[in-house]
Motif scaffolding. Structure first.
Motif, mmCIF file in Angstrom:
data_model
loop_
_atom_site.group_PDB
_atom_site.id
_atom_site.type_symbol
_atom_site.label_atom_id
_atom_site.label_comp_id
_atom_site.label_asym_id
_atom_site.label_seq_id
_atom_site.Cartn_x
_atom_site.Cartn_y
_atom_site.Cartn_z
ATOM 1 N N UNK A 1 9.566 -10.478 -2.831
ATOM 2 C CA UNK A 1 8.131 -10.375 -2.629
ATOM 3 C C UNK A 1 7.366 -11.331 -3.538
ATOM 4 N N UNK A 2 8.098 -12.192 -4.245
ATOM 5 C CA UNK A 2 7.483 -13.146 -5.154
ATOM 6 C C UNK A 2 6.498 -14.041 -4.413
ATOM 7 N N UNK A 3 5.284 -14.130 -4.935
ATOM 8 C CA UNK A 3 4.226 -14.987 -4.394
ATOM 9 C C UNK A 3 3.731 -14.562 -3.015
ATOM 10 N N UNK A 4 4.103 -13.368 -2.556
ATOM 11 C CA UNK A 4 3.640 -12.910 -1.242
ATOM 12 C C UNK A 4 2.128 -12.770 -1.183
ATOM 13 N N UNK A 5 1.511 -12.494 -2.343
ATOM 14 C CA UNK A 5 0.066 -12.266 -2.382
ATOM 15 C C UNK A 5 -0.647 -13.295 -3.261
ATOM 16 N N UNK A 22 1.507 1.948 -9.130
ATOM 17 C CA UNK A 22 2.688 1.194 -8.708
ATOM 18 C C UNK A 22 2.323 0.117 -7.691
ATOM 19 N N UNK A 23 1.373 0.413 -6.814
ATOM 20 C CA UNK A 23 0.933 -0.571 -5.826
ATOM 21 C C UNK A 23 0.218 -1.731 -6.500
ATOM 22 N N UNK A 24 -0.655 -1.416 -7.446
ATOM 23 C CA UNK A 24 -1.388 -2.463 -8.161
ATOM 24 C C UNK A 24 -0.441 -3.388 -8.911
ATOM 25 N N UNK A 25 0.542 -2.813 -9.575
ATOM 26 C CA UNK A 25 1.508 -3.622 -10.327
ATOM 27 C C UNK A 25 2.324 -4.492 -9.375
ATOM 28 N N UNK A 26 2.699 -3.932 -8.233
ATOM 29 C CA UNK A 26 3.454 -4.703 -7.252
ATOM 30 C C UNK A 26 2.645 -5.847 -6.661
ATOM 31 N N UNK A 27 1.374 -5.609 -6.414
ATOM 32 C CA UNK A 27 0.504 -6.676 -5.913
ATOM 33 C C UNK A 27 0.389 -7.800 -6.937
ATOM 34 N N UNK A 232 5.477 2.953 -3.211
ATOM 35 C CA UNK A 232 4.668 1.734 -3.262
ATOM 36 C C UNK A 232 5.458 0.532 -2.766
ATOM 37 N N UNK A 233 6.749 0.502 -3.054
ATOM 38 C CA UNK A 233 7.582 -0.604 -2.591
ATOM 39 C C UNK A 233 7.612 -0.697 -1.079
ATOM 40 N N UNK A 234 7.655 0.450 -0.426
ATOM 41 C CA UNK A 234 7.632 0.468 1.036
ATOM 42 C C UNK A 234 6.304 -0.060 1.565
ATOM 43 N N UNK A 235 5.221 0.360 0.943
ATOM 44 C CA UNK A 235 3.892 -0.118 1.344
ATOM 45 C C UNK A 235 3.765 -1.625 1.140
ATOM 46 N N UNK A 236 4.200 -2.103 -0.002
ATOM 47 C CA UNK A 236 4.073 -3.526 -0.317
ATOM 48 C C UNK A 236 4.914 -4.388 0.618
ATOM 49 N N UNK A 248 0.654 3.257 11.980
ATOM 50 C CA UNK A 248 0.787 4.353 11.023
ATOM 51 C C UNK A 248 2.138 4.161 10.357
ATOM 52 N N UNK A 249 2.099 3.488 9.215
ATOM 53 C CA UNK A 249 3.317 3.227 8.464
ATOM 54 C C UNK A 249 3.742 4.498 7.738
ATOM 55 N N UNK A 250 5.018 4.791 7.778
ATOM 56 C CA UNK A 250 5.552 5.957 7.076
ATOM 57 C C UNK A 250 6.684 5.498 6.174
ATOM 58 N N UNK A 251 6.717 6.018 4.976
ATOM 59 C CA UNK A 251 7.740 5.597 4.023
ATOM 60 C C UNK A 251 9.143 5.833 4.564
ATOM 61 N N UNK A 252 9.295 6.795 5.457
ATOM 62 C CA UNK A 252 10.622 7.119 5.980
ATOM 63 C C UNK A 252 11.070 6.169 7.084
#
Length: 255
Positions: A1-5, A22-27, A232-236, A248-252
């Motif tokens: 995910x490097x440089x994705x954003x 966790x989402x903020x840190x991943x972004x 958060x990893x799934x969302x990112x 409708x994204x679901x973590x599962x």
């Protein structure tokens, strides 16, 4: 995910802890500058440190999203410091009031609606025109899997109702935005080990309902909860790679 954003500006609500942090840190790890919105200054400061450790730029914006004036000030602060917002993650939410509808305080119910629905819509309206003008934007509204089973949380009428409304808003908005380059999607994060289920477990069973209390206690005891970083990893991953809208994204689910 490097440089994705890389080169993007993100705004994450509920960024002081849990999935929001966790989402903020991943972004930030993906190259985004991140505006961090939550009530706790101390928790936001901790998140900002983690963002900067990833080499990212962090803007700390303390605000209670249930307060109109604070919400307006937060929006203005982000505009003043970062200008445009490319990625909006409406993660903040409350699970209360948890009690029979016949005894609930209508004012408390209304505050839950303001935090869970009105604030995300307000932030979307604030930053959506810029996304449309630039031909690119991402709006993600964090919901809950319980929306798919509304009778699964008796006593949580406000939570179910507000999250259902948020999902309806998102899917309708996505259709409205087709062809603009801006997407709007729902994220159901799964059963995550955050402060919210911890708060439910800490309540007296008679306050939140014995069945609901037992379910949350059992899920924790049996190790059924996932970490905020996992969710958060799934969302990112979806944010980085999925250009579809109205999902409708679901973590599962498989990203």
């Amino acid at each position: 995910m490097t440089d994705s954003f890389k080169g993007k500006v993100a705004l994450v609500t509920g960024a002081g802890r849990g999935i929001g942090r966790a989402t903020a840190v991943g972004l930030a790890a993906g190259g985004a500058a991140v505006a961090l919105v939550a009530r706790s200054v101390d928790e936001l400061a901790e998140t900002a440190d983690l963002v900067r450790q990833q080499g990212g730029s962090a803007l700390v914006v303390p605000a209670d999203l249930g307060d109109d004036e604070q919400l307006d000030r937060a929006t203005g602060r982000v505009r003043d410091e970062f200008g445009a917002v490319d990625i909006l993650v409406n993660n903040a939410g409350v699970v209360w009031p948890l009690e029979p509808t016949a005894t609930v305080d209508p004012a408390t119910w209304a505050v839950a609606m303001k935090i869970n629905v009105v604030a995300p819509v307000t932030l979307t309206i604030a930053f959506l025109p810029g996304m449309i003008d630039r031909g690119w934007g991402r709006v993600v509204n964090v919901s809950t899997g319980i929306v798919a089973n509304p009778t699964g949380m008796i006593g949580g009428n406000a939570y179910i109702t507000t999250k259902s409304a948020l999902e309806a808003h998102t899917v309708n908005l996505a259709r409205e935005l087709e062809g603009t380059g801006v997407t709007a999607n729902v994220y159901r994060p799964g059963m995550v080990d955050t402060a919210m289920p911890g708060w439910i477990r800490a309540q007296a069973p008679e306050r939140v309902g014995a069945a609901l209390h037992q379910r949350f206690v059992r899920s924790h005891a049996e190790g059924m909860l996932i970490t905020p970083e996992h969710s958060a990893g799934s969302l990112l991953a979806r944010l980085a790679a999925d250009d579809r809208t109205g999902q409708i994204w679901d973590v599962s689910d498989t990203a």
